[in-house]
Write an enzyme that holds these catalytic residues in place. Structure first.
Site, PDB file in Angstrom:
ATOM      1  N   ASP A  12      49.193  42.034  46.649  1.00 60.01           N
ATOM      2  CA  ASP A  12      48.144  43.043  46.577  1.00 60.01           C
ATOM      3  C   ASP A  12      47.998  43.771  47.904  1.00 60.01           C
ATOM      4  O   ASP A  12      47.852  45.001  47.939  1.00 60.01           O
ATOM      5  CB  ASP A  12      46.823  42.381  46.182  1.00 60.01           C
ATOM      6  CG  ASP A  12      45.790  43.387  45.719  1.00 60.01           C
ATOM      7  OD1 ASP A  12      46.087  44.181  44.809  1.00 60.01           O
ATOM      8  OD2 ASP A  12      44.673  43.401  46.275  1.00 60.01           O
ATOM      9  N   ASP A  55      43.913  44.295  38.321  1.00 61.92           N
ATOM     10  CA  ASP A  55      44.702  43.083  38.565  1.00 61.92           C
ATOM     11  C   ASP A  55      43.834  41.923  39.044  1.00 61.92           C
ATOM     12  O   ASP A  55      44.018  40.778  38.636  1.00 61.92           O
ATOM     13  CB  ASP A  55      45.873  43.355  39.515  1.00 61.92           C
ATOM     14  CG  ASP A  55      45.424  43.842  40.897  1.00 61.92           C
ATOM     15  OD1 ASP A  55      44.206  43.939  41.150  1.00 61.92           O
ATOM     16  OD2 ASP A  55      46.306  44.138  41.721  1.00 61.92           O
ATOM     17  N   ASP A  57      44.483  49.053  40.146  1.00 60.89           N
ATOM     18  CA  ASP A  57      44.353  48.177  41.315  1.00 60.89           C
ATOM     19  C   ASP A  57      43.135  47.265  41.169  1.00 60.89           C
ATOM     20  O   ASP A  57      43.153  46.113  41.617  1.00 60.89           O
ATOM     21  CB  ASP A  57      44.239  49.018  42.586  1.00 60.89           C
ATOM     22  CG  ASP A  57      44.238  48.172  43.846  1.00 60.89           C
ATOM     23  OD1 ASP A  57      45.199  47.420  44.052  1.00 60.89           O
ATOM     24  OD2 ASP A  57      43.266  48.246  44.618  1.00 60.89           O
ATOM     25  N   ASP A  69      48.768  47.693  48.774  1.00 61.56           N
ATOM     26  CA  ASP A  69      47.776  48.539  49.437  1.00 61.56           C
ATOM     27  C   ASP A  69      48.404  49.306  50.598  1.00 61.56           C
ATOM     28  O   ASP A  69      48.158  50.507  50.775  1.00 61.56           O
ATOM     29  CB  ASP A  69      46.611  47.695  49.952  1.00 61.56           C
ATOM     30  CG  ASP A  69      45.681  47.249  48.836  1.00 61.56           C
ATOM     31  OD1 ASP A  69      45.731  47.848  47.741  1.00 61.56           O
ATOM     32  OD2 ASP A  69      44.904  46.296  49.051  1.00 61.56           O
TER      33      ASP A  69
END
Length: 226
Positions: free
Chosen positions: A108, A90, A87, A112
């Site tokens: 993103d 990226d 995570d 999450d």
């Protein structure tokens, strides 16, 4: 071809600034290695984002079925750290290669949310056959889900808006820093796998973490959005 060196990634040149200890020392370092490998392999930031989600879902599945099995919890802990490291990768990859985009930012945030829901669901399944009652488990899961969701929503608004950073001094600054350190994602994931050995403590920890994260989000909103 992009000519970014490993040293640039390792020095966290492209990492998000202002990260706290565990994220900075563990997750961003894992992310640096993976971002460099992805850069060399031609993997896009959005593909890295989706890979991270898959690893986090696998980690959540391991946690869900582990119960108090130490070996499975250790595997879940390793996968959680790897997933969060991806995570972090990226964003580093996107900034380093100039491939940041509105769609990437949206993806993103979606990932999450999916990650948080998977963790909460895993906690509830883990507690299913434990001495913890269903009401206690649901209350802990609800508080954790609420805290994580409200904080993510608040952080997303702050990134998207033109809100000024809040400047705190003295004990208020120290208190905010302590809360940020305690709720740092890699630390939370490590402790989650440890306290799962004792189901009542797991439920208590999730409830406390949810409340602490919720209070943190409300404080951020009061300081910077209101």
């Amino acid at each position: 071809m992009t000519t970014i060196t490993f040293a640039e990634f390792w020095r966290q040149k492209y990492a998000t600034s202002g990260q706290y200890f565990f994220t900075r020392v563990i997750s961003q370092r894992i992310g640096a290695v993976l971002a460099y490998a992805a850069c060399r392999s031609g993997i896009t930031p959005n593909q890295v984002t989706l890979m991270g989600l898959l690893v986090m879902l696998l980690a959540s599945a391991c946690f869900a079925v582990a119960g108090a099995d130490g070996e499975l919890l250790l595997l879940a802990a390793v996968l959680f750290q790897l997933g969060f490291g991806i995570d972090c990768a990226d964003g580093q990859l996107a900034r380093g290669t100039g491939k940041t985009s509105a769609f990437g930012a949206w993806l993103d945030v979606c990932v999450d949310h999916a990650r948080h829901l998977a963790i909460v669901a895993a906690v509830l399944v883990n507690l299913q056959d434990s001495p913890v009652t269903m009401l206690q488990a649901l209350a802990a899961g609800y508080l954790l889900a609420t805290g994580l969701t409200v904080y993510l929503h608040t952080a997303t608004m702050l990134k998207a808006g033109s809100y000024q950073p809040a400047s705190l001094l003295g004990w208020r600054h120290q208190l905010r820093r302590m809360v940020k350190e305690l709720t740092d994602t890699p630390l939370f994931l490590m402790v989650l796998c440890i306290v799962a050995l004792w189901p009542p403590l797991l439920a208590l920890f999730c409830a406390a973490m949810g409340l602490l994260t919720l209070v943190q989000a409300l404080a951020l909103a009061a300081l910077r959005i209101r």
